[in-house]
Design a protein around this motif. Structure first.
Motif, PDB file in Angstrom:
ATOM      1  N   ASP A 203     -16.001 -28.255  74.006  1.00 13.59           N
ATOM      2  CA  ASP A 203     -16.060 -26.845  73.634  1.00 13.59           C
ATOM      3  C   ASP A 203     -16.382 -26.778  72.148  1.00 13.59           C
ATOM      4  N   GLN A 204     -17.593 -26.334  71.806  1.00  9.75           N
ATOM      5  CA  GLN A 204     -18.014 -26.382  70.411  1.00  9.75           C
ATOM      6  C   GLN A 204     -17.329 -25.328  69.541  1.00  9.75           C
TER       7      GLN A 204
ATOM      8  N   ALA B  55     -26.684 -25.415  71.551  1.00  2.00           N
ATOM      9  CA  ALA B  55     -25.812 -24.502  72.294  1.00  2.00           C
ATOM     10  C   ALA B  55     -25.683 -23.158  71.585  1.00  2.00           C
ATOM     11  N   GLY B  56     -25.733 -22.091  72.370  1.00  2.00           N
ATOM     12  CA  GLY B  56     -25.581 -20.761  71.807  1.00  2.00           C
ATOM     13  C   GLY B  56     -25.450 -19.734  72.919  1.00  2.00           C
ATOM     14  N   MET B  57     -25.327 -18.470  72.533  1.00  6.47           N
ATOM     15  CA  MET B  57     -25.196 -17.394  73.511  1.00  6.47           C
ATOM     16  C   MET B  57     -25.898 -16.148  72.995  1.00  6.47           C
ATOM     17  N   ALA B  58     -26.303 -15.292  73.936  1.00  8.33           N
ATOM     18  CA  ALA B  58     -26.868 -13.991  73.566  1.00  8.33           C
ATOM     19  C   ALA B  58     -25.755 -12.945  73.648  1.00  8.33           C
ATOM     20  N   ALA B  59     -25.434 -12.502  74.846  1.00  7.13           N
ATOM     21  CA  ALA B  59     -24.353 -11.530  74.984  1.00  7.13           C
ATOM     22  C   ALA B  59     -23.299 -11.989  75.988  1.00  7.13           C
ATOM     23  N   GLY B  60     -23.345 -13.257  76.346  1.00  6.75           N
ATOM     24  CA  GLY B  60     -22.339 -13.794  77.250  1.00  6.75           C
ATOM     25  C   GLY B  60     -22.331 -13.139  78.619  1.00  6.75           C
TER      26      GLY B  60
ATOM     27  N   LEU C  61     -20.845  -2.845  70.955  1.00  9.17           N
ATOM     28  CA  LEU C  61     -20.682  -4.149  70.314  1.00  9.17           C
ATOM     29  C   LEU C  61     -19.300  -4.195  69.680  1.00  9.17           C
ATOM     30  N   THR C  62     -18.318  -4.520  70.482  1.00  6.49           N
ATOM     31  CA  THR C  62     -16.928  -4.508  70.030  1.00  6.49           C
ATOM     32  C   THR C  62     -16.656  -5.662  69.068  1.00  6.49           C
ATOM     33  N   PRO C  63     -15.591  -5.550  68.278  1.00  9.95           N
ATOM     34  CA  PRO C  63     -15.236  -6.661  67.402  1.00  9.95           C
ATOM     35  C   PRO C  63     -15.028  -7.975  68.155  1.00  9.95           C
ATOM     36  N   GLU C  64     -14.523  -7.882  69.383  1.00 12.26           N
ATOM     37  CA  GLU C  64     -14.287  -9.099  70.172  1.00 12.26           C
ATOM     38  C   GLU C  64     -15.599  -9.780  70.545  1.00 12.26           C
ATOM     39  N   ILE C  65     -16.588  -8.975  70.945  1.00  4.53           N
ATOM     40  CA  ILE C  65     -17.895  -9.541  71.283  1.00  4.53           C
ATOM     41  C   ILE C  65     -18.564 -10.095  70.036  1.00  4.53           C
ATOM     42  N   TRP C  66     -18.508  -9.353  68.938  1.00  5.92           N
ATOM     43  CA  TRP C  66     -19.065  -9.812  67.663  1.00  5.92           C
ATOM     44  C   TRP C  66     -18.481 -11.165  67.278  1.00  5.92           C
ATOM     45  N   ASP C  67     -17.140 -11.246  67.324  1.00  4.76           N
ATOM     46  CA  ASP C  67     -16.473 -12.486  66.926  1.00  4.76           C
ATOM     47  C   ASP C  67     -16.875 -13.647  67.831  1.00  4.76           C
ATOM     48  N   GLU C  68     -16.990 -13.388  69.137  1.00  8.10           N
ATOM     49  CA  GLU C  68     -17.356 -14.459  70.060  1.00  8.10           C
ATOM     50  C   GLU C  68     -18.745 -15.009  69.744  1.00  8.10           C
TER      51      GLU C  68
ATOM     52  N   MET D 107     -20.339 -14.893  66.873  1.00 13.22           N
ATOM     53  CA  MET D 107     -20.306 -15.600  65.597  1.00 13.22           C
ATOM     54  C   MET D 107     -19.658 -16.977  65.749  1.00 13.22           C
ATOM     55  N   VAL D 108     -18.606 -17.038  66.561  1.00 13.47           N
ATOM     56  CA  VAL D 108     -17.920 -18.312  66.774  1.00 13.47           C
ATOM     57  C   VAL D 108     -18.829 -19.305  67.491  1.00 13.47           C
ATOM     58  N   VAL D 109     -19.503 -18.856  68.549  1.00 16.55           N
ATOM     59  CA  VAL D 109     -20.358 -19.751  69.323  1.00 16.55           C
ATOM     60  C   VAL D 109     -21.622 -20.120  68.547  1.00 16.55           C
ATOM     61  N   ASN D 110     -22.299 -19.114  67.980  1.00 13.58           N
ATOM     62  CA  ASN D 110     -23.637 -19.325  67.416  1.00 13.58           C
ATOM     63  C   ASN D 110     -23.652 -19.840  65.990  1.00 13.58           C
ATOM     64  N   VAL D 111     -22.583 -19.600  65.234  1.00 10.21           N
ATOM     65  CA  VAL D 111     -22.556 -20.043  63.836  1.00 10.21           C
ATOM     66  C   VAL D 111     -21.458 -21.085  63.598  1.00 10.21           C
ATOM     67  N   ARG D 112     -20.253 -20.752  63.999  1.00  9.33           N
ATOM     68  CA  ARG D 112     -19.152 -21.693  63.790  1.00  9.33           C
ATOM     69  C   ARG D 112     -19.355 -22.971  64.594  1.00  9.33           C
TER      70      ARG D 112
END
Length: 252
Positions: A63-64, A91-96, A108-115, A117-122
Motif C-alpha cells: 500500500d503506497q 500508481a495513481g488514481m483519478a476519482a477512485g 470534491l469533499t475534503p476526504e476525496i481531496w485528501d485521498e 493527494m495521499v495516493v498521487n503525491v504522497r
C-alpha cells in the motif's frame, strides 16, 4: 546505458500502463518487481509475461499510502534482487470510481481531496524515499514518475484530480535536486491513453474531444508512453525533465 541485469520496481505494475512498462523494461533486460495492491490475477499475468521475455519477476503487494508497507516493499525487492536500480512511480488514481461533476467544488469533499493527494503525491514521495538508499548504490539509479497532461494548460481546470497529478512536476524537480548526482529523476506525463479503464468507460464524445484537440489526431498510445519511460531509464545525462505525451495537445 544498457539495462541488462537491472532491477525495476514498477508500482501498479499489474495495471494497463504499468504492465506495458514492466514488459517493455523486461525486453531491455531488466528484472521486474511488479507492485500491486489489488488484482493478484493481473499481477500474475504480468509476472508470466516478464518471464516469457527471459527475465526474472516477483510480485510485491503493498500500500503506497502506508510508510510501513512501502518500506517493507522496498526491503523485499532488495532482498530478492540484491538492491533496487529503477523505480517507476506509476500508481495513481483519478476519482477512485466516483463520479465528480466538472467544476463542482462541493462534490470534491475534503476526504476525496485528501485521498487523491495521499495516493498521487504522497505515494510517489514515500516510494522514492524508501528506494533512495538502494538507488544511490546502483549504477543505474533512475526514478521515472508518471504525471499527466491534465496538469498543463486549461484542459484540466475542471478535473478534480488535476492538482494532485500536476504536483508530480515539482515533486520530480525536488527529487532530482535531492538525489543527484547518483540518481536521475524524470517524469512522463501522458494524455488520455488507449485501452485503459478511463478511455474504455468514457463516452465516445469524450474520447473524440481528446483526438480533436491533439494535432496528431490520436489519443495516447500505451506503448509510446512505455517507450519514453524506458528511454529515461537508459539515459545517463537527462534529469529533472517532464515529457508530455498527448498527441500534441500541449507543447512543453
Amino acid at each position: 546505458m544498457e539495462l541488462s541485469g537491472a532491477c525495476a520496481f514498477v508500482t501498479d505494475g499489474s495495471g494497463g500502463l504499468g504492465s506495458v512498462i514492466a514488459i517493455s523494461l523486461a525486453k531491455e533486460g531488466a528484472n521486474i518487481a511488479v507492485g500491486y495492491r489489488n488484482g493478484l490475477a493481473h499481477a500474475e499475468e504480468v509476472k508470466a509475461a516478464v518471464e516469457k521475455q527471459g527475465r526474472k519477476a516477483i510480485l510485491i503487494r503493498f500500500d503506497q499510502t502506508n510508510p510501513v508497507s512501502v518500506d517493507e516493499a522496498l526491503r523485499n525487492v532488495a532482498e530478492d534482487y540484491g538492491g533496487c536500480d529503477l523505480l517507476i512511480n506509476n500508481a495513481g488514481m483519478a476519482a477512485g470510481g466516483r463520479t465528480l461533476p466538472h467544476g463542482d467544488l462541493a462534490a470534491l469533499t475534503p476526504e476525496i481531496w485528501d485521498e487523491m493527494m495521499v495516493v498521487n503525491v504522497r505515494g510517489p514521495y514515500l516510494t522514492s524515499r524508501a528506494a533512495a538508499s538502494y538507488l544511490r548504490k546502483s549504477k543505474w539509479g533512475h526514478i521515472v514518475n508518471l504525471g499527466s497532461t491534465i496538469g498543463y494548460g486549461t484542459w484540466g481546470a475542471s478535473a478534480s484530480y488535476a492538482p494532485s497529478k500536476g504536483a508530480i512536476v515539482p515533486l520530480t524537480r525536488y527529487l532530482t535536486a535531492a538525489l543527484a548526482p547518483e540518481v536521475a529523476v524524470n517524469c512522463v506525463a501522458p494524455g488520455l491513453m488507449e485501452d485503459t479503464q478511463m478511455s474504455s468507460s468514457a463516452p465516445m464524445s469524450f474520447v473524440e474531444s481528446w483526438q480533436n484537440q491533439a494535432i496528431l489526431g490520436e489519443i495516447t498510445s500505451l506503448n509510446d508512453v512505455a517507450s519514453h519511460v524506458v528511454a529515461f531509464c537508459k539515459s545517463g545525462t537527462v534529469a529533472g525533465q517532464v515529457l508530455v505525451v498527448d498527441g500534441g495537445i500541449h507543447f512543453n
